[in-house]
Design an enzyme around this catalytic site. Structure first.
Site, PDB file in Angstrom:
ATOM      1  N   ASN A 171      -2.394   7.497   1.437  1.00 34.59           N
ATOM      2  CA  ASN A 171      -2.651   7.908   0.053  1.00 34.59           C
ATOM      3  C   ASN A 171      -3.814   8.894   0.056  1.00 34.59           C
ATOM      4  O   ASN A 171      -4.813   8.689   0.744  1.00 34.59           O
ATOM      5  CB  ASN A 171      -2.968   6.691  -0.830  1.00 34.59           C
ATOM      6  CG  ASN A 171      -3.281   7.126  -2.250  1.00 34.59           C
ATOM      7  OD1 ASN A 171      -4.413   7.472  -2.567  1.00 34.59           O
ATOM      8  ND2 ASN A 171      -2.287   7.147  -3.104  1.00 34.59           N
ATOM      9  N   PRO A 173       0.827  -1.209   0.000  1.00 31.98           N
ATOM     10  CA  PRO A 173       0.000   0.000   0.000  1.00 31.98           C
ATOM     11  C   PRO A 173       0.866   1.266   0.000  1.00 31.98           C
ATOM     12  O   PRO A 173       2.017   1.238   0.450  1.00 31.98           O
ATOM     13  CB  PRO A 173      -0.809  -0.117   1.298  1.00 31.98           C
ATOM     14  CG  PRO A 173      -0.038  -1.049   2.167  1.00 31.98           C
ATOM     15  CD  PRO A 173       0.728  -1.970   1.258  1.00 31.98           C
ATOM     16  N   ASP A 174       0.272   2.347  -0.491  1.00 32.25           N
ATOM     17  CA  ASP A 174       0.982   3.625  -0.626  1.00 32.25           C
ATOM     18  C   ASP A 174       0.976   4.346   0.731  1.00 32.25           C
ATOM     19  O   ASP A 174       0.276   5.340   0.917  1.00 32.25           O
ATOM     20  CB  ASP A 174       0.257   4.444  -1.710  1.00 32.25           C
ATOM     21  CG  ASP A 174       0.942   5.761  -2.014  1.00 32.25           C
ATOM     22  OD1 ASP A 174       2.150   5.889  -1.751  1.00 32.25           O
ATOM     23  OD2 ASP A 174       0.247   6.675  -2.517  1.00 32.25           O
ATOM     24  N   LEU A 175       1.741   3.814   1.679  1.00 27.66           N
ATOM     25  CA  LEU A 175       1.716   4.309   3.065  1.00 27.66           C
ATOM     26  C   LEU A 175       3.140   4.522   3.585  1.00 27.66           C
ATOM     27  O   LEU A 175       3.439   4.198   4.735  1.00 27.66           O
ATOM     28  CB  LEU A 175       0.984   3.305   3.973  1.00 27.66           C
ATOM     29  CG  LEU A 175      -0.443   2.895   3.575  1.00 27.66           C
ATOM     30  CD1 LEU A 175      -0.963   1.797   4.490  1.00 27.66           C
ATOM     31  CD2 LEU A 175      -1.370   4.104   3.643  1.00 27.66           C
TER      32      LEU A 175
END
Ligand code: SPV
Ligand code: MG
Length: 304
Positions: A123, A58-60
């Site tokens: 995100n 995930p974009d974290l």
């Protein structure tokens, strides 16, 4: 002029011109090549795209600067278009932002974008009505000023991204942040929003007294019916279609895998996927073999 200088100049001139740089998000080298072949102006190295497609994460803020930079370098190598790398929140604290500027500049990337999300980031497109804290404006302005100070080449573009609208802080706060980042030396402001009607962005454009002082950048993922031309008329100099190529790749792979799983024979998908020759051509396979053969002939002639 070398390749790096040329890309930086094209980006600078495009941002300062009266038109709009239509930019598309790449998640890997091939997506960058295809973006160039389809006539776009610049390539955005999407943090979301690289997290998702290279790492299945995930974009974290799970992708490190080293990994993100390696992806940007591969993407930059596959295109003659200027590349703007999404550097999230600079991968950490103040000194991480400074190091990010140093490393991306040294690697020959045309420009970077740094956002004011706290570490670890979320995100921006994640559905959420929760008001999120952002990095204090003075702290982010200090990071941007230090990044600007760190760069050797003034043509290396530093875009400051304002998350105030996304994080639920409203237009006044977005204006305050944009002012502070311009004052800190940012070359452009990316004003991000989730408002489908564009009313929030219109209010920002009406209210921000700095409009016109630096180029503005839009990511219209959640106001997708506004064309690049319409956004340009509103004052944007760069429009980034950040994740459509990545989502297209996911859909295409899912469709293909579903057909293969159902039919259990390769020709079930042959009509719907890129022919082998097309793939060979995209990476210059024949030209490379010919160059090797020419070199071998020269070497053999030299030996004779
Ligand atoms: C990205 O492409 O990683 C971006 C744009 O930062 S967005 O996903 O809209 O935040
Ligand atoms: Mg991102």
């Amino acid at each position: 002029m070398g390749r790096v200088d040329e890309k930086r100049q094209v980006l600078r001139a495009g941002l300062q011109g009266s038109g709009v740089l239509v930019t598309v998000g790449a998640h890997d080298a091939m997506s960058a090549r295809l973006i160039e072949q389809h006539g776009f102006d610049a390539v955005w190295v999407s943090g979301f795209g690289v997290s998702t497609m290279t790492h299945a994460l995930p974009d974290l803020n799970l992708v490190t600067m080293t990994e993100a930079l390696a992806a940007a370098v591969r993407i930059d190598g596959a295109t003659s278009l200027p590349v703007i790398a999404d550097c999230d929140n600079g991968f950490g604290g103040h000194s991480n932002v400074v190091r990010t500027v140093r490393e991306y500049e040294r690697a020959g990337i045309a420009g970077i974008c740094v956002e004011d999300n706290l570490f670890p980031k979320r995100n921006s497109l994640l559905d959420s009505s929760v008001v999120r804290d952002l990095l204090p404006v003075a702290e982010q302005a200090g990071r941007i000023a230090a990044g600007v100070e760190e760069r050797d080449d003034n043509a290396f573009t530093i875009i400051a991204r304002v998350e105030a609208l996304i994080a639920g802080h409203g237009v006044d706060e977005a204006c305050r942040r944009a002012d502070a980042y311009v004052e800190a030396g940012a070359d452009a402001i990316l004003i991000h929003s989730r408002d489908k009607s564009l009313a929030e962005i219109e209010a920002f454009l009406d209210q921000w007294t700095g409009a016109g002082s630096v180029p503005l950048v839009a990511v219209p993922t959640l106001f997708p019916s506004f064309t690049a031309e319409r956004l340009s008329e509103m004052g944007f100099r760069m429009v980034i279609f950040a994740n459509q190529a990545m989502r297209a790749a996911v859909s295409a792979m899912e469709d293909t895998l579903e057909a293969l799983a159902t039919h259990r024979r390769a020709d079930a998908v042959d009509g719907d996927i890129a022919p082998l020759d097309h793939v060979f051509d995209l990476v210059g396979t024949r030209e490379t073999i010919e160059a090797e053969e020419r070199a071998a002939r020269r070497a053999a002639g030299g030996d004779a």
